[in-house]
Design an enzyme around this catalytic site. Structure first.
Site, PDB file in Angstrom:
ATOM      1  N   ASN A   8       0.863  -1.182   0.000  1.00 16.49           N
ATOM      2  CA  ASN A   8       0.000   0.000   0.000  1.00 16.49           C
ATOM      3  C   ASN A   8       0.900   1.232   0.000  1.00 16.49           C
ATOM      4  OD1 ASN A   8      -1.803   2.059   0.529  1.00 16.49           O
ATOM      5  ND2 ASN A   8      -2.193   1.457   2.661  1.00 16.49           N
ATOM      6  N   LYS A  10       0.015   4.247  -0.156  1.00 16.96           N
ATOM      7  CA  LYS A  10      -0.671   5.410   0.442  1.00 16.96           C
ATOM      8  C   LYS A  10      -0.509   6.621  -0.492  1.00 16.96           C
ATOM      9  CE  LYS A  10       0.399   3.481   4.918  1.00 16.96           C
ATOM     10  NZ  LYS A  10       0.206   3.622   6.332  1.00 16.96           N
ATOM     11  N   HIS A  93      -9.433   1.067   5.143  1.00 15.55           N
ATOM     12  CA  HIS A  93      -8.133   1.243   5.823  1.00 15.55           C
ATOM     13  C   HIS A  93      -8.349   2.176   7.022  1.00 15.55           C
ATOM     14  CE1 HIS A  93      -4.011   2.446   6.586  1.00 15.55           C
ATOM     15  NE2 HIS A  93      -3.630   1.374   5.900  1.00 15.55           N
ATOM     16  N   GLU A  95      -6.773   4.580   8.052  1.00 17.93           N
ATOM     17  CA  GLU A  95      -6.592   6.018   7.748  1.00 17.93           C
ATOM     18  C   GLU A  95      -7.850   6.597   7.097  1.00 17.93           C
ATOM     19  OE1 GLU A  95      -2.877   5.554   5.651  1.00 17.93           O
ATOM     20  OE2 GLU A  95      -1.922   4.994   7.538  1.00 17.93           O
ATOM     21  N   GLU A 163      -5.227  -5.218  10.728  1.00 20.57           N
ATOM     22  CA  GLU A 163      -4.193  -4.204  10.919  1.00 20.57           C
ATOM     23  C   GLU A 163      -4.455  -3.461  12.225  1.00 20.57           C
ATOM     24  OE1 GLU A 163      -2.287  -2.922   7.044  1.00 20.57           O
ATOM     25  OE2 GLU A 163      -4.095  -1.738   7.191  1.00 20.57           O
ATOM     26  N   GLY A 169       2.691   1.905  10.749  1.00 21.96           N
ATOM     27  CA  GLY A 169       3.683   2.982  10.607  1.00 21.96           C
ATOM     28  C   GLY A 169       4.434   3.315  11.881  1.00 21.96           C
ATOM     29  N   SER A 208       3.554  -2.512  10.257  1.00 20.13           N
ATOM     30  CA  SER A 208       5.012  -2.559  10.477  1.00 20.13           C
ATOM     31  C   SER A 208       5.650  -3.882  10.068  1.00 20.13           C
ATOM     32  CB  SER A 208       5.334  -2.211  11.940  1.00 20.13           C
ATOM     33  OG  SER A 208       4.956  -0.882  12.206  1.00 20.13           O
TER      34      SER A 208
END
Ligand code: PEP
Length: 249
Positions: A8, A10, A93, A95, A163, A169, A208
């Site tokens: 991904n 992003k 996701h 985010e 996730e 991250g 990660s």
């Protein structure tokens, strides 16, 4: 079942970044991995990424709107992604859930749209750190499965990515036993929701994943692959991750 290693990107990547994709595609062509490989670049790069990938790996979108077309300025439909050559789309996701207030119902509608357009939806779920510390992680993901995974979608059009939000991250990951516990739980919840054939839905771990931990994570039971953010941007980081995929078929 072959594992799926998905990158991904992003909101990262300009035309020059396709050089990394070219390296990955050439590597896959000359050293066929045990896993299926997918890159989800920004929407602006999808069509060019499809050409660069030369059918050595799949290309996907990072989001779609549920409607086919209409007055939704700035949005992209699943049909548009398919038309550009995508085979997958990430939906829900964390985010998107955080910055665009996406709910489980929105995510389910997007997963349905993916199926309608002939794309595989990668439905993302995962608990926050506060939820894990409160002992609620298993309940939270069970609720997200109920709300975000459409009951009528065929098994072949769904992938789940677990996730944990606090692992994305941050360089932090759950322990192997926490990942294994969560994936066993997800498998049970999916079978309860979709029926026995949900044993064939790939359950990815994301958060990660990097060259140094990929082999251990990908060897865990019920882990059907990985969703990789930061470490998918450079071929030199991504290659060792997909080469660590378990030889399952
Ligand atoms: C992600 O964004 O889906 C992700 C897993 O990111 P990272 O690998 O950078 O934690």
């Amino acid at each position: 079942m072959r594992q799926l290693i998905a990158g991904n990107w992003k909101m990262n990547g300009l035309g020059a970044s396709l050089a990394e994709l070219d390296v990955i595609a050439n590597h896959v062509a000359s050293h066929p991995p045990h896993a299926d490989i997918l890159i989800c670049p920004p929407a602006t790069l999808i069509a060019r990424a499809v050409a660069t990938a030369k059918e050595c790996l799949a290309i996907g979108g990072q989001d779609c709107r549920a409607e086919i077309s209409g007055a939704f300025t700035g949005d992209v439909s699943a049909e548009m992604l398919k038309d550009a050559g995508a085979a997958f789309v990430i939906v829900g996701h964390s985010e998107r859930r955080q910055y665009h207030q996406e709910t489980d119902a929105t995510v389910a509608a997007k997963a349905n749209a993916a199926h309608r357009a002939g794309l595989v939806a990668i439905v993302c779920i995962g608990e926050t750190e506060a939820e894990r510390n409160a002992g609620k992680a298993l309940d939270v993901v069970a609720r997200q499965i109920e709300g975000s995974v459409p009951q009528q979608a065929p098994i072949s059009s769904i992938v789940i990515a677990y996730e944990p939000v606090w692992a994305i991250g941050t360089g932090r990951t759950p322990t192997s036993s926490e990942i294994a516990e969560m994936h066993a739980h997800l498998r049970k919840r999916l079978i309860a929701r979709l029926g026995a054939h949900a044993k064939d839905v790939r359950l990815l771990y994301g958060g990660s994943v990097k060259p140094s931990n990929a082999r251990e994570i990908l060897a865990l039971p019920e882990v059907g692959g990985a969703l990789v953010g930061g470490a998918s941007l450079k071929a030199s980081d991504f290659q060792p991750i997909f080469e660590a995929a378990a030889r399952n078929s």
